[in-house]
Design a protein around this motif. Structure first.
Motif, PDB file in Angstrom:
ATOM      1  N   VAL A  22      40.568  13.773  42.024  1.00 44.41           N
ATOM      2  CA  VAL A  22      40.887  12.303  42.469  1.00 44.41           C
ATOM      3  C   VAL A  22      39.577  11.476  42.258  1.00 44.41           C
ATOM      4  N   LEU A  23      38.410  11.979  42.147  1.00 44.88           N
ATOM      5  CA  LEU A  23      37.394  11.048  42.175  1.00 44.88           C
ATOM      6  C   LEU A  23      37.471  10.832  40.583  1.00 44.88           C
ATOM      7  N   GLY A  24      37.536  11.746  39.642  1.00 44.48           N
ATOM      8  CA  GLY A  24      37.583  11.510  38.236  1.00 44.48           C
ATOM      9  C   GLY A  24      38.445  10.278  37.844  1.00 44.48           C
ATOM     10  N   THR A  25      39.727  10.336  38.601  1.00 46.35           N
ATOM     11  CA  THR A  25      40.997   9.601  38.302  1.00 46.35           C
ATOM     12  C   THR A  25      40.612   8.000  38.845  1.00 46.35           C
ATOM     13  N   GLU A  26      39.833   7.918  39.924  1.00 43.09           N
ATOM     14  CA  GLU A  26      39.338   6.757  40.628  1.00 43.09           C
ATOM     15  C   GLU A  26      38.246   6.172  39.475  1.00 43.09           C
ATOM     16  N   LEU A  27      37.357   6.838  38.999  1.00 45.26           N
ATOM     17  CA  LEU A  27      36.365   6.314  38.175  1.00 45.26           C
ATOM     18  C   LEU A  27      37.292   5.962  36.767  1.00 45.26           C
ATOM     19  N   ALA A  28      38.045   6.509  36.394  1.00 46.70           N
ATOM     20  CA  ALA A  28      38.684   6.172  35.122  1.00 46.70           C
ATOM     21  C   ALA A  28      39.345   5.002  35.311  1.00 46.70           C
ATOM     22  N   ARG A  29      40.061   4.602  36.484  1.00 45.50           N
ATOM     23  CA  ARG A  29      40.781   3.384  36.767  1.00 45.50           C
ATOM     24  C   ARG A  29      39.938   2.224  37.041  1.00 45.50           C
ATOM     25  N   ASN A  30      38.545   2.660  37.538  1.00 45.42           N
ATOM     26  CA  ASN A  30      37.532   1.690  37.712  1.00 45.42           C
ATOM     27  C   ASN A  30      36.474   1.141  36.676  1.00 45.42           C
ATOM     28  N   ARG A  31      36.784   1.782  35.339  1.00 43.74           N
ATOM     29  CA  ARG A  31      36.120   1.711  34.304  1.00 43.74           C
ATOM     30  C   ARG A  31      35.930   0.117  33.734  1.00 43.74           C
ATOM     31  N   ARG A  32      37.186  -0.557  34.020  1.00 45.04           N
ATOM     32  CA  ARG A  32      37.232  -1.866  33.593  1.00 45.04           C
ATOM     33  C   ARG A  32      37.159  -2.903  34.633  1.00 45.04           C
ATOM     34  N   GLY A  33      36.960  -4.267  34.377  1.00 41.62           N
ATOM     35  CA  GLY A  33      37.042  -4.910  35.349  1.00 41.62           C
ATOM     36  C   GLY A  33      35.820  -5.504  35.815  1.00 41.62           C
ATOM     37  N   PHE A  34      35.749  -6.178  36.947  1.00 42.80           N
ATOM     38  CA  PHE A  34      34.515  -6.762  37.432  1.00 42.80           C
ATOM     39  C   PHE A  34      33.730  -5.744  38.057  1.00 42.80           C
ATOM     40  N   VAL A  35      34.027  -4.877  38.851  1.00 47.03           N
ATOM     41  CA  VAL A  35      33.400  -3.883  39.647  1.00 47.03           C
ATOM     42  C   VAL A  35      32.497  -3.151  38.716  1.00 47.03           C
ATOM     43  N   PRO A  36      32.754  -2.364  37.657  1.00 48.40           N
ATOM     44  CA  PRO A  36      31.803  -1.651  37.168  1.00 48.40           C
ATOM     45  C   PRO A  36      30.397  -2.634  36.563  1.00 48.40           C
ATOM     46  N   TRP A  37      31.102  -3.625  35.826  1.00 46.56           N
ATOM     47  CA  TRP A  37      30.199  -4.580  35.304  1.00 46.56           C
ATOM     48  C   TRP A  37      29.315  -5.189  36.264  1.00 46.56           C
ATOM     49  N   TYR A  38      29.593  -5.551  37.262  1.00 49.38           N
ATOM     50  CA  TYR A  38      28.893  -5.869  38.601  1.00 49.38           C
ATOM     51  C   TYR A  38      27.709  -4.759  38.920  1.00 49.38           C
ATOM     52  N   HIS A  39      28.111  -3.725  38.866  1.00 49.62           N
ATOM     53  CA  HIS A  39      26.970  -2.455  39.210  1.00 49.62           C
ATOM     54  C   HIS A  39      26.304  -2.395  38.189  1.00 49.62           C
ATOM     55  N   LEU A  40      26.529  -2.641  36.986  1.00 55.17           N
ATOM     56  CA  LEU A  40      25.670  -2.517  35.718  1.00 55.17           C
ATOM     57  C   LEU A  40      24.693  -3.765  35.631  1.00 55.17           C
ATOM     58  N   LEU A  41      25.324  -5.010  35.857  1.00 56.01           N
ATOM     59  CA  LEU A  41      24.305  -6.049  35.564  1.00 56.01           C
ATOM     60  C   LEU A  41      23.657  -6.752  36.817  1.00 56.01           C
ATOM     61  N   ALA A  42      23.922  -6.269  37.983  1.00 65.92           N
ATOM     62  CA  ALA A  42      23.481  -6.848  39.106  1.00 65.92           C
ATOM     63  C   ALA A  42      21.887  -6.660  39.212  1.00 65.92           C
ATOM     64  N   PRO A  43      21.402  -5.380  38.992  1.00 69.69           N
ATOM     65  CA  PRO A  43      20.071  -5.054  38.652  1.00 69.69           C
ATOM     66  C   PRO A  43      19.294  -5.823  37.648  1.00 69.69           C
ATOM     67  N   VAL A  44      20.202  -5.938  36.759  1.00 66.56           N
ATOM     68  CA  VAL A  44      19.278  -6.802  35.658  1.00 66.56           C
ATOM     69  C   VAL A  44      19.205  -8.460  35.840  1.00 66.56           C
ATOM     70  N   ILE A  45      20.091  -8.740  36.647  1.00 62.55           N
ATOM     71  CA  ILE A  45      20.427 -10.129  36.904  1.00 62.55           C
ATOM     72  C   ILE A  45      19.320 -10.593  37.792  1.00 62.55           C
ATOM     73  N   ILE A  46      19.107  -9.510  38.625  1.00 63.63           N
ATOM     74  CA  ILE A  46      18.108  -9.974  39.829  1.00 63.63           C
ATOM     75  C   ILE A  46      16.834  -9.615  39.532  1.00 63.63           C
ATOM     76  N   THR A  47      16.395  -8.733  38.622  1.00 64.05           N
ATOM     77  CA  THR A  47      15.107  -8.313  38.134  1.00 64.05           C
ATOM     78  C   THR A  47      14.420  -9.000  37.165  1.00 64.05           C
ATOM     79  N   VAL A  48      15.217  -9.581  36.245  1.00 62.33           N
ATOM     80  CA  VAL A  48      14.641 -10.459  35.156  1.00 62.33           C
ATOM     81  C   VAL A  48      14.028 -11.725  35.664  1.00 62.33           C
ATOM     82  N   PRO A  49      14.706 -12.814  36.372  1.00 66.24           N
ATOM     83  CA  PRO A  49      13.965 -13.821  37.035  1.00 66.24           C
ATOM     84  C   PRO A  49      12.895 -13.510  37.674  1.00 66.24           C
ATOM     85  N   LEU A  50      13.000 -12.455  38.710  1.00 68.97           N
ATOM     86  CA  LEU A  50      11.969 -11.874  39.520  1.00 68.97           C
ATOM     87  C   LEU A  50      10.735 -11.665  39.141  1.00 68.97           C
TER      88      LEU A  50
END
Length: 267
Positions: A22-50
């Protein structure tokens, strides 16, 4: 004859998938769209200007660039963890409404869908924390403080994630029961609690403040990012195991409530 002996296990397997499946299926379905990109990019977006801001700070002239960068980044992270939990849960559950109409018609124990959803968002949160650690490490390298100045940074990055799993479970439960708006509200409450309550004596009574509370003694800062005096009670590390223990209990309770709710949910 052989065909008949094989059929029941196959049917049983389809109607009784492991939590890992079930977890694997959830991750596979979550690999596109805003949610995964948010998790990947949020740390970059906050750290560079800081980091750029830390270079121009008065402390930078005293060779404290990394310390300023680390403190402000961890302060942001402490309030961002519960905010992310609310936002990700809201969007992820909303995206699942149509799929759940089909999935809930199977004979699968429905509680697994709920636990799988929380676990999948937890994995994304772990990935996001790891990206943050990489960005902090790069900041230490650029400041000439790697690896010496990292010290408690690893704990200060992953402990809010660990404690924040309780907020993910809460946000998913709220999203499943009441929808997107209230789930985002959980995130906003977490953001405000981290900023306003995490350094108060009653912090343990407000789960939204727990992710930020574990950051404060590790980074030696208040919720405003300012270094704490050595004798401040907020620097007492005993708050960390208490927060982890409270979060573990709350997570288990919320997973049980969420699983029960899913098992009774009408299609």
């Amino acid at each position: 004859m052989t065909h008949h002996t094989l059929a029941p296990p196959l049917a049983g397997k389809r109607d009784n998938p492991s939590l890992a499946t079930v977890l694997g299926t959830e991750l596979a379905r979550n690999r596109r769209g805003f949610v995964p990109w948010y998790h990947l990019l949020a740390p970059v977006i906050i750290t560079v200007p800081l980091f750029l801001g830390a270079l121009g700070s008065s402390e930078a002239k005293a060779g404290q660039t990394f310390e300023v960068f680390r403190n402000v980044t961890l302060e942001f992270w402490g309030v961002l963890v519960p905010m992310t939990a609310g936002l990700a849960a809201a969007l992820s559950v909303r995206a699942d409404q149509d799929a759940w109409r089909l999935l809930l018609s199977y004979g699968v124990p429905r509680g697994r869908y709920f636990v799988g959803k929380v676990a999948a968002l937890g994995v994304l949160g772990f990935v996001s924390s790891t990206v943050l650690l990489v960005m902090l490490s790069l900041g230490a390298v650029l400041s000439g403080k790697f690896p010496g100045a990292l010290g408690t940074v690893v704990a200060a990055v992953y402990l809010p994630w660990l404690v924040g799993l309780s907020m993910t479970a809460l946000a998913v439960l709220v999203a499943v029961m009441w929808g997107m708006g209230p789930s985002v509200g959980v995130g906003v409450a977490g953001l405000l609690s981290g900023a306003l309550i995490s350094d108060k004596v009653f912090w343990y009574a407000v789960p939204f403040a727990w992710p930020m509370r574990v950051v404060l003694p590790l980074a030696g800062i208040g919720p405003n990012g300012v270094p704490l005096p050595k004798d401040s009670p907020v620097t007492d590390p005993s708050a960390i195991p208490l927060a982890v223990g409270l979060a573990a209990v709350l997570t288990v309770v919320l997973l049980a409530i969420g699983s029960l709710h899913m098992s009774r949910k009408e299609i």
